[in-house]
Design an enzyme around this catalytic site. Structure first.
Site, PDB file in Angstrom:
ATOM      1  N   HIS A   1     -21.615  26.024  29.241  1.00  0.00           N
ATOM      2  CA  HIS A   1     -20.675  26.615  30.202  1.00  0.00           C
ATOM      3  C   HIS A   1     -20.667  25.710  31.442  1.00  0.00           C
ATOM      4  CE1 HIS A   1     -19.036  29.329  33.172  1.00  0.00           C
ATOM      5  NE2 HIS A   1     -18.934  30.334  32.292  1.00  0.00           N
TER       6      HIS A   1
ATOM      7  N   THR B   1     -13.490  26.084  29.608  1.00  0.00           N
ATOM      8  CA  THR B   1     -14.394  25.492  30.617  1.00  0.00           C
ATOM      9  C   THR B   1     -15.740  25.179  29.974  1.00  0.00           C
ATOM     10  OG1 THR B   1     -14.904  27.738  31.301  1.00  0.00           O
ATOM     11  CG2 THR B   1     -13.334  26.527  32.658  1.00  0.00           C
TER      12      THR B   1
ATOM     13  N   ASP C   1       6.444   2.150   6.236  1.00  0.00           N
ATOM     14  CA  ASP C   1       5.072   1.643   6.153  1.00  0.00           C
ATOM     15  C   ASP C   1       4.310   2.426   5.113  1.00  0.00           C
ATOM     16  OD1 ASP C   1       2.622   0.532   6.648  1.00  0.00           O
ATOM     17  OD2 ASP C   1       2.328   1.431   8.617  1.00  0.00           O
TER      18      ASP C   1
ATOM     19  N   GLU D   1      -5.202   1.030   2.821  1.00  0.00           N
ATOM     20  CA  GLU D   1      -4.860   0.012   3.815  1.00  0.00           C
ATOM     21  C   GLU D   1      -4.944   0.545   5.236  1.00  0.00           C
ATOM     22  OE1 GLU D   1      -2.426  -2.594   6.425  1.00  0.00           O
ATOM     23  OE2 GLU D   1      -2.198  -0.466   6.051  1.00  0.00           O
ATOM     24  N   GLU D   2      -4.458   1.761   5.417  1.00  0.00           N
ATOM     25  CA  GLU D   2      -4.380   2.310   6.775  1.00  0.00           C
ATOM     26  C   GLU D   2      -5.753   2.590   7.381  1.00  0.00           C
ATOM     27  OE1 GLU D   2      -1.900   2.004   8.429  1.00  0.00           O
ATOM     28  OE2 GLU D   2      -0.055   2.428   7.350  1.00  0.00           O
TER      29      GLU D   2
ATOM     30  N   ASP E   1      -0.702   4.372   0.822  1.00  0.00           N
ATOM     31  CA  ASP E   1      -1.301   5.394   1.693  1.00  0.00           C
ATOM     32  C   ASP E   1      -0.544   5.370   3.008  1.00  0.00           C
ATOM     33  OD1 ASP E   1      -2.479   2.778   2.139  1.00  0.00           O
ATOM     34  OD2 ASP E   1      -3.911   3.727   3.505  1.00  0.00           O
TER      35      ASP E   1
ATOM     36  N   HIS F   1       0.837  -1.205   0.000  1.00  0.00           N
ATOM     37  CA  HIS F   1       0.000   0.000   0.000  1.00  0.00           C
ATOM     38  C   HIS F   1       0.865   1.246   0.000  1.00  0.00           C
ATOM     39  CE1 HIS F   1       0.481   1.187   4.319  1.00  0.00           C
ATOM     40  NE2 HIS F   1       0.697  -0.095   4.497  1.00  0.00           N
TER      41      HIS F   1
ATOM     42  N   ASP G   1       4.756  -5.816   4.503  1.00  0.00           N
ATOM     43  CA  ASP G   1       4.180  -4.656   5.192  1.00  0.00           C
ATOM     44  C   ASP G   1       4.242  -4.868   6.702  1.00  0.00           C
ATOM     45  OD1 ASP G   1       2.858  -2.322   5.709  1.00  0.00           O
ATOM     46  OD2 ASP G   1       0.864  -3.105   5.263  1.00  0.00           O
TER      47      ASP G   1
ATOM     48  N   ARG H   1      -7.818  -5.427  18.797  1.00  0.00           N
ATOM     49  CA  ARG H   1      -7.007  -6.269  17.903  1.00  0.00           C
ATOM     50  C   ARG H   1      -7.450  -7.690  18.171  1.00  0.00           C
ATOM     51  NH1 ARG H   1      -3.940  -3.366  13.998  1.00  0.00           N
ATOM     52  NH2 ARG H   1      -3.757  -1.331  14.949  1.00  0.00           N
TER      53      ARG H   1
HETATM   54  N1  LIG Z   1       1.482  -1.878   8.314  1.00  0.00           N
HETATM   55  C1  LIG Z   1       0.251  -2.471   8.532  1.00  0.00           C
HETATM   56  C2  LIG Z   1      -0.630  -1.559   9.313  1.00  0.00           C
HETATM   57  O1  LIG Z   1      -0.153  -0.624   9.914  1.00  0.00           O
HETATM   58  N2  LIG Z   1      -1.913  -1.809   9.278  1.00  0.00           N
HETATM   59  C3  LIG Z   1      -2.888  -1.053   9.978  1.00  0.00           C
HETATM   60  C4  LIG Z   1      -4.205  -1.453   9.378  1.00  0.00           C
HETATM   61  C5  LIG Z   1      -5.398  -1.054  10.139  1.00  0.00           C
HETATM   62  C6  LIG Z   1      -6.016  -1.786  11.065  1.00  0.00           C
HETATM   63  N3  LIG Z   1      -7.065  -1.058  11.483  1.00  0.00           N
HETATM   64  C7  LIG Z   1      -7.041   0.054  10.826  1.00  0.00           C
HETATM   65  N4  LIG Z   1      -6.035   0.044   9.998  1.00  0.00           N
HETATM   66  C8  LIG Z   1      -2.831  -1.348  11.470  1.00  0.00           C
HETATM   67  O2  LIG Z   1      -3.166  -0.433  12.249  1.00  0.00           O
HETATM   68  O3  LIG Z   1      -2.468  -2.457  11.861  1.00  0.00           O
HETATM   69 ZN   LIG Z   2       1.359  -0.903   6.280  1.00  0.00          ZN
HETATM   70 ZN   LIG Z   3       0.392   1.064   8.856  1.00  0.00          ZN
END
Ligand SMILES: NCC(=O)N[C@@H](Cc1c[nH]cn1)C(=O)O
Ligand SMILES: [Zn+2]
Ligand SMILES: [Zn+2]
Length: 509
Positions: free
Chosen positions: A262, A364, A167, A201-202, A136, A134, A230, A377
């Site tokens: 406020h 505030t 990356d 991808e990111e 991006d 990727h 990657d 994860r």
């Molecule tokens: N190099 C891989 C990477 O950084 N992937 C991301 C992909 C991702 C997962 N959730 C959102 N984006 C990572 O954060 O693992």
């Molecule tokens: Zn990556």
């Molecule tokens: Zn990444």
């Protein structure tokens, strides 16, 4: 007469021996001919082009191809065009695949960046590999604490600093340079090479699943193996990666008054959305890392003795790890617990709160609407659809107990699956051989805590085997301030890819 007979026999013997010798020479020549691979010439070519490779990376890093920021979408489109251009210049048959559009949180839609596919070589007698990567990047601003401009590749002591350097821009370029080296020296490419480079991808690879399904019987029909670079090494030692965690990313929105209030005038009279949000976020995980959402921990695949032994055998220094990230204490103090919680157990991370006051100073205010962003994860045998239900039900129940008049809305915006490969596959044997040739050592066999959202889909849809062949350093600072790629990893990594193409060609299947 006896004498003539002896002479004839000895001449025959001599002729026989000479023939035997010749056959041995031919046999040896054939063997050498088959195995003689011009690695030295290829490696020398790489060494002579280091500055060109660094310049190519500089040009790519200069493009702010942040997929999470809609205002940067023109840069991301330009990045995809540059990727396609480079592959076209290599003689690739290039396609820019339209994968539709993306709906933003405010309801508007913008086009997704096109996916670049390319094919180099179409010899039906050769294996075909597909390199996925990727271009991006994660967001980066100098004010975040970068020592240098994140979009101006800066070489300090052989470390190439810049957002996306490791990356995943340098690894993608390294694959292209590996193929280019064969081409420049007029050497036959050992395998047909396809590229599939995406730009989302990111943020979870939006749109890519559908494209892979649609291209299963066309682009993927002749692909034998998929290669992904990657991720990074675990230490200074090269590694082969056989698993990644998945990621379920959630937004929890709590909405209360019709506008910000406020805190002196209204504080003590209203039930604050931020207090509700902090309360429910705090219910996700205990201070010692135990996930409190029912059903999550129960779904994790059991940790086998064989796996325990593998982790135990890995060379990994906890003190180096601690000092690299600048902490005095970790969740676990022994190697196996630490690695297993990094790679093969789920975790909850809280990333931020949209709508909250976060600037410097001391406003505030009671924010009227706040959105907590967190992710889980996940690992085999967890399933994103199940995680979505478990988390939503749990947060609604915790929120319900607060008896708050505010409104909670939980959405899962990314549901990326974990991925696991069979390390006995010939792709891994080929990886070992390539690492040994370039680095003169055995690689570590590791998993990765991060996510490649599309990896398991590749495996499920195409039925092809995948290897992850990282070249990034263990301390590259991915997603963080001062991300970098070592010149050493970039250049020796290119040589590794050259060797790997040769080793894959040797796989008998
Ligand atoms: N190099 C891989 C990477 O950084 N992937 C991301 C992909 C991702 C997962 N959730 C959102 N984006 C990572 O954060 O693992
Ligand atoms: Zn990556
Ligand atoms: Zn990444």
């Amino acid at each position: 007469m006896e004498c003539v007979k002896t002479l004839t026999t000895s001449r025959n013997n001599e002729r026989f021996h000479r023939q035997e010798e010749m056959l041995a020479v031919i046999f040896l020549a054939i063997i050498l001919g088959i195995n003689a691979h011009p690695f030295d010439e290829l490696h020398q070519y790489v060494d002579e082009h280091v500055e060109d490779y660094v310049q190519a990376l500089r040009e790519w890093v200069a493009v702010e191809s942040d997929s999470s920021d809609a205002t940067k979408r023109p840069d991301l489109h330009r990045m995809m065009d540059m990727t396609a251009e480079k592959l076209k210049n290599m003689g690739g048959e290039v396609e820019m695949v339209d994968i539709g559009s993306q709906e933003l949180p405010d309801g508007t839609t913008i086009p997704l960046p096109k996916v670049v596919t390319a094919q180099i070589g179409k010899d039906s007698n050769k294996h075909t590999v597909c390199i996925y990567g990727h271009v991006d990047v994660q967001p980066a601003k100098k004010e975040d604490g970068w020592a240098t401009d994140p979009y101006n590749l800066t070489d300090i002591d052989g470390k190439l600093y810049g957002r996306g350097s490791s990356d995943n821009k340098a690894p993608v370029l390294a694959w292209m340079h590996a193929v280019e080296a064969y081409q420049a020296l007029d050497l036959d490419l050992p395998v047909n090479v396809k590229f599939l480079i995406e730009g989302m991808e990111e943020t979870g690879s939006n749109g890519l699943d559908t494209m892979i399904v649609a291209k299963r019987d066309t682009f993927f029909s002749d692909v034998d193996y998929i290669i992904i670079s990657d991720c990074g090494w675990l230490s200074r030692k090269p590694a082969l990666t056989y698993g990644t965690r998945g990621n379920c990313y959630f937004f929890a929105e709590v909405e209360g008054p019709k506008q910000d209030l406020h805190s002196g005038v209204y504080g003590g009279t209203v039930i604050e959305p931020m207090t509700d949000l902090i309360g429910i976020l705090d219910s996700l995980i205990s201070p010692n890392g135990k996930i409190l959402v029912p059903g999550i921990r129960e779904a994790v695949a059991p940790f086998s003795d064989e796996e325990w032994k593998m982790y135990q055998d890995i060379d990994f220094n906890i003190e180096t790890f601690k000092s690299k990230i600048g902490v005095s204490q970790l969740m676990y103090n022994n190697k196996v617990d630490l690695l297993s919680h990094r790679w093969r157990h789920p975790t909850v991370s809280i990333h931020g709160i949209e709508g909250a006051f976060s600037a410097s100073g001391s406003k505030t205010v009671i924010p009227a609407k706040v959105t907590g962003k967190f992710s889980i994860r996940q690992v085999p045998d967890m399933d994103p659809a199940m995680v979505k239900k478990q988390v939503t039900d749990y947060l609604n129940s915790v929120f319900g107990k607060r008896k708050s008049p505010n409104k909670l809305k939980v959405t899962m915006i990314i549901g990326a699956k974990p991925w696991l490969a069979d390390t006995k596959h010939a792709l891994y044997e080929a990886g070992r051989a390539a690492v040994k040739r370039v680095f003169q050592m055995e690689p570590d066999l590791i998993r990765e805590g991060g996510t490649i959202p599309i990896a398991q889909t590749f495996q499920d849809v195409t039925g092809k085997s995948i290897i992850m062949l990282p070249i990034g350093g263990f301390d590259d600072g991915l997603h963080s301030q001062n991300e970098k790629m070592n010149r050493y990893n970039y250049i020796e990594g290119t040589k590794l890819f050259i060797s790997y193409l040769h080793e894959v060609a040797e796989i008998k299947e």
